[in-house]
Scaffold this motif. Structure first.
Motif, short mmCIF file in Angstrom:
data_model
loop_
_atom_site.label_atom_id
_atom_site.label_comp_id
_atom_site.label_asym_id
_atom_site.label_seq_id
_atom_site.Cartn_x
_atom_site.Cartn_y
_atom_site.Cartn_z
N LYS A 506 0.79 -1.24 0.13
CA LYS A 506 0.01 0.04 -0.06
C LYS A 506 0.92 1.23 -0.03
N ARG A 507 0.46 2.22 -0.79
CA ARG A 507 1.28 3.44 -0.95
C ARG A 507 1.28 4.16 0.36
N ASP A 508 2.60 4.49 0.84
CA ASP A 508 2.79 4.87 2.29
C ASP A 508 3.93 5.88 2.16
N TYR A 509 3.61 7.42 2.02
CA TYR A 509 4.71 8.25 1.85
C TYR A 509 5.31 8.51 3.03
N GLN A 511 6.40 6.27 5.40
CA GLN A 511 7.33 4.98 5.22
C GLN A 511 8.42 5.10 4.25
N ALA A 512 7.87 5.65 3.13
CA ALA A 512 8.96 5.80 1.96
C ALA A 512 10.00 6.95 2.64
N LEU A 513 9.28 8.06 3.24
CA LEU A 513 10.25 9.05 3.77
C LEU A 513 11.38 8.54 4.96
N LYS A 514 10.76 7.66 5.54
CA LYS A 514 11.71 6.90 6.61
C LYS A 514 12.69 5.96 6.22
N TYR A 515 12.43 5.37 5.06
CA TYR A 515 13.54 4.57 4.62
C TYR A 515 14.43 5.47 3.57
N LEU A 531 14.83 12.04 -1.68
CA LEU A 531 14.26 13.05 -0.60
C LEU A 531 14.21 14.34 -1.47
N ALA A 532 15.21 14.64 -2.38
CA ALA A 532 14.95 16.09 -2.77
C ALA A 532 13.67 16.27 -3.44
N GLN A 533 13.36 15.14 -4.41
CA GLN A 533 12.08 15.28 -5.14
C GLN A 533 10.83 15.49 -4.08
N MET A 534 10.92 14.64 -2.96
CA MET A 534 10.07 14.73 -2.14
C MET A 534 9.56 16.22 -1.53
N HIS A 535 10.81 16.81 -1.23
CA HIS A 535 11.06 18.21 -0.66
C HIS A 535 10.33 19.21 -1.66
N THR A 539 5.82 16.35 -1.35
CA THR A 539 5.17 14.94 -1.33
C THR A 539 5.45 14.14 0.13
N GLY A 540 4.54 13.93 0.88
CA GLY A 540 4.68 13.53 2.11
C GLY A 540 5.33 14.31 3.08
N VAL A 541 5.81 15.27 2.79
CA VAL A 541 6.44 16.47 3.65
C VAL A 541 5.98 17.74 3.17
#
Length: 798
Positions: A506-509, A511-515, A531-535, A539-541
């Motif tokens: 299941k999609r979980d941002y 958990q993705a951020l954690k790993y 991480l750069a793409q997420m920030h 996405t998730g942050v």
């Protein structure tokens, strides 16, 4: 006649009406089906690595959406492309989007069928017209000279029982291109040249230059010996003299850095100017560097770093993000399964200040010792040397052949780590090890069965990629989890990617951020990138441009061009400071803090002769300032020193105090605390305060054991100064006027004092008399006389 006219007019009206309906329907169809913005409510694909492509498509912010378990844990085998830690979902359509499209197409189907006959004729006419225009616009090659001067060439044409679709030099000793103007040359003998004699000479010259260039590059790439590399650059020099663009680029940089050619900045500048006129991006970049650093040109002040810091432009986080992202995309796409070459970041100032501190480089004696152990069968030494040669770094050159041999020896001895790395080498493939998914899978399975995290991660990637086995996301997730639990960064990275994209789970941002964070702590480049793409996209942050730029910058500085850091370091160690400083300056312009501090250090030590002596301190100050702004403590202290002593600038105690305070508060530097204590003691740049001086001295002693001895001496000096200042401030006469000696020492204290003084005086007189009294010697005894007889007046009487 009147009835026929009316019928003809009616028929014309009907035709016009049908044509209008057809045009309206075609516009409606085009606006809904062909337009990419026909479904404004459809969500975009949740792809981690949404990048800006060559056509200028901009990245879209990814929004977290709650999806059903069926939607999230679905088979992504169709339309999914996986690239070492980066997962691209090429089919960006959700189920709801597909349903909307099916509904829309079903509604339009009847319209399309009814208009098909009307549109087919019109489209056919338009297509024929376009083809005719294309044929007219296509260039026609005209024969020059020969037997058919001015006639168009005929392609293909038949010559010596062979068809030629283009001009050829076959049949001519001079190598000049020609063509036939009819199909069969043998039958018609109609031909002409495809180029003038001048064009032919120029083409042959460029072909010769290309051959020379390829010869030089072959030697350069296949050899690691310095003598052969110098020979290769002689070929490149020859090709550059023949105006070969790529050869000119290689030679100009070699002249700039002093790589296998004698350093000559002026000659390199001339080549860069020539390349710039020809439109070479490398020439333009290098010329910009020369103007920015003031080498070979009058001094004046790479885009991402300049926008980030605000050098020559207004600071703009978003502009910096755009430029850094473009480079980071290139770096991330170049990451292989084995991870690439390791780059050592060695600061010259730290080596001088702390000679005993390990720089990360291995001494030759230590490497030879490990090699001796490996030859004796030490498995750990074999695995360690294998990893060093696989990735390179720490003074060891990358050598896949040696790495394979060491891993093979350790694997035969049953070492699971060696088996896993052999699997990596077979999975990636190289000139030494042929790519083989089957062999890689065998090694991964053996290592994974022994509980090795590297083997487990490799096996997970095999199931994720479908290499040698069918794609199985559940097994991939299982093995990645096992590897991640043991702290292996590849397992953490891939597990984060699966959680981000909802592949097999299941999609979980969160958990993705954690790993991704765990993998980034292990130094994995793709973890920083993700991480750069997420920030960057929020996405998730919470979206943070500042954090995204710092992460993208970290990725960019790990690209292949960062290998220049080690080249510059080796040049410095070989005594070629000019070559080293130019290389450091180029990297410094791209934002490498290590390069900025090392360039400043070389200028500070006045070891670079390519600049005037009066320019060394100002240049050093500039680069110390840039390195300090990126958090380097030594650079911040150096800025304070430069303003304190007036190196490269005017003496400014207030500014020096500010830099020392920043180094003390932000980096807890003992040196900065000691300097602050001294400035408080002397009242330099701040009001004199001995209490604060003692406080900063004590803080310095607590911050570093090395500061305890100088702090002890400084405190002793401070106590003396404090005592003198106390004595100066009090009134001695007033103090004695308040002292009652009769009450303190008794009523006859003066007699006691006089007696003590008399005794002391008598003792001194008696001692001095004994010093001047002559001592008689017995007869017949003489003092020991040295070999050289003393003067007669010093001899005792007989």
């Amino acid at each position: 006649m009147g009835q026929r006219a009316r019928l003809l007019l009616l028929l014309c009206l009907v035709v016009l009406w049908v044509a209008g309906l057809a045009a309206a329907a075609w516009l409606l169809y085009a606006s809904h089906v062909l337009s990419p913005t026909s479904f404004p409510g459809v969500p975009t694909s949740h792809t981690l690595l949404s990048t800006t492509d060559e056509e200028g498509n901009q990245d879209e912010s990814l929004e977290s959406k709650t999806l059903s378990a069926e939607d999230q844990v679905k088979d992504h085998s169709t339309g999914t492309r996986v690239v070492a830690g980066q997962i691209f979902l090429e089919s960006g359509k959700s189920d709801s989007q597909s349903e909307d499209e099916e509904s829309f197409h079903s509604q339009e189907e009847e319209k399309e069928n009814s208009l098909e006959e009307l549109n087919s004729l019109e489209m056919s006419n338009l297509l024929n017209k376009d083809l005719e225009e294309a044929e007219v616009q296509s260039p026609v090659l005209t024969a020059i000279g020969g037997t058919a001067d001015g006639e168009p060439c005929h392609f293909p044409f038949l010559f010596m029982e062979k068809e030629y679709p283009e001009c050829t030099a076959d049949g001519r000793e001079d190598g000049r291109l020609w063509c036939a103007t009819t199909y069969d040359y043998k039958e018609d003998q109609k031909w002409g040249f495809c180029e003038t004699e001048e064009q032919s000479n120029k083409r042959r010259q460029m072909q010769e230059a290309e051959d020379v260039y390829q010869t030089g590059m072959k030697i350069l790439n296949e050899s690691s010996k310095k003598a052969q590399k110098k020979e290769a650059y002689q070929y490149l020099l020859k090709a550059a003299d023949m105006n070969h663009t790529k050869a000119m680029e290689k030679v100009s940089y070699a002249l700039l850095f002093g790589d296998y050619l004698k350093q000559n900045i002026q000659s390199s500048k001339e080549l860069f100017e020539k390349l710039t006129e020809e439109g070479s991006p490398k020439g333009q970049m290098a010329l910009g560097f020369l103007y920015a650093s003031g080498l070979g040109v009058n001094s004046s002040q790479a885009k991402g770093y300049r926008y980030w810091v605000g050098i020559g432009v207004l600071p703009s986080c978003e502009s910096a993000l755009t430029h850094y992202r473009l480079v980071a995309n290139h770096v991330a796409s170049d990451i292989s399964l084995t991870g690439g070459t390791v780059v050592q970041r060695i600061r010259l100032a730290d080596e001088v200040e702390n000679p005993g501190m390990a720089s990360g480089m291995l001494e030759d004696d230590l490497i030879q010792y490990y090699q001796f152990l490996a030859e004796k069968g030490d498995v750990q030494a074999q695995v360690g040397l294998g990893q060093l040669h696989l990735h390179g770094g720490r003074g060891v050159e990358q050598n896949h052949q040696r790495a394979f041999e060491y891993f093979n020896q350790a694997a035969n001895a049953g070492n699971s780590h060696a088996m896993a790395f052999l699997g990596k080498m077979y999975s990636e493939g190289s000139d030494v090890v042929p790519q083989s998914n089957e062999t890689a899978l065998q090694y991964f399975k053996k290592a994974a069965d022994m509980g090795n995290p590297v083997g487990q991660s490799g096996l997970g990637m095999a199931y994720l990629y479908g290499r040698g086995v069918p794609v199985n996301y559940e097994l991939a997730l299982k093995y990645f989890q096992k590897a991640a639990e043991q702290g292996w960064v590849d397992g953490q990275l891939q597990l984060g990617s699966m959680y981000y994209n909802g592949i097999g789970v299941k999609r979980d941002y969160k958990q993705a951020l954690k790993y991704f964070n765990l993998a980034s702590q292990g130094g994995h480049i793709l973890a920083f990138y993700n991480l750069a793409q997420m920030h960057a996209t929020g996405t998730g942050v919470m979206r943070s441009c500042h954090t995204a730029v710092e992460l993208f910058k970290n990725v960019c500085e790990r690209g292949r061009w960062s290998e220049r850091l080690m080249t510059a370091y080796n040049s410095y160690k070989d005594g070629d400071s000019n070559s080293a400083v130019v290389q450091y300056l180029l990297l410094a312009e791209q934002g490498y803090e290590v390069a900025q501090s090392n360039a400043a250090f070389i200028f500070d030590q006045k070891e670079a002769s390519i600049v005037e002596e009066n320019e060394t301190y100002p240049r050093a100050l500039l680069h110390w300032n840039r390195a300090a702004s990126q958090g380097y403590t030594v650079a911040r202290i150096k800025l304070g020193d430069y303003h304190f002593y007036g190196f490269g600038t005017d003496v400014d105690y207030e500014t020096a105090f500010i830099h020392y305070r920043l180094a003390s508060e932000q980096q807890h530097s003992a040196q900065a605390m000691f300097n602050l204590g001294y400035m408080h003691e002397k009242g330099l740049g701040i009001k004199q305060d001995l209490h604060l001086a003692k406080r900063f001295y004590d803080m310095a002693a607590e911050a570093s054991p090395d500061a305890q001895v100088p702090v002890f001496l400084a405190l002793c000096k401070l106590r003396v100064i404090y005592s003198l200042q106390y004595v100066r401030e009090i009134n001695i006469r007033e103090v004695f006027s308040h002292v009652d000696m009769d009450q303190l020492l008794g009523p006859e204290w003066d007699l006691y004092l006089m007696t003590i003084i008399a005794l002391l005086l008598g003792t001194i007189i008696a001692y001095r008399q004994r010093q001047h009294q002559a001592i008689p010697r017995p007869a017949g005894l003489r003092p020991a006389v040295p070999q050289q007889e003393p003067p007669p007046e010093h001899q005792p009487p007989q």
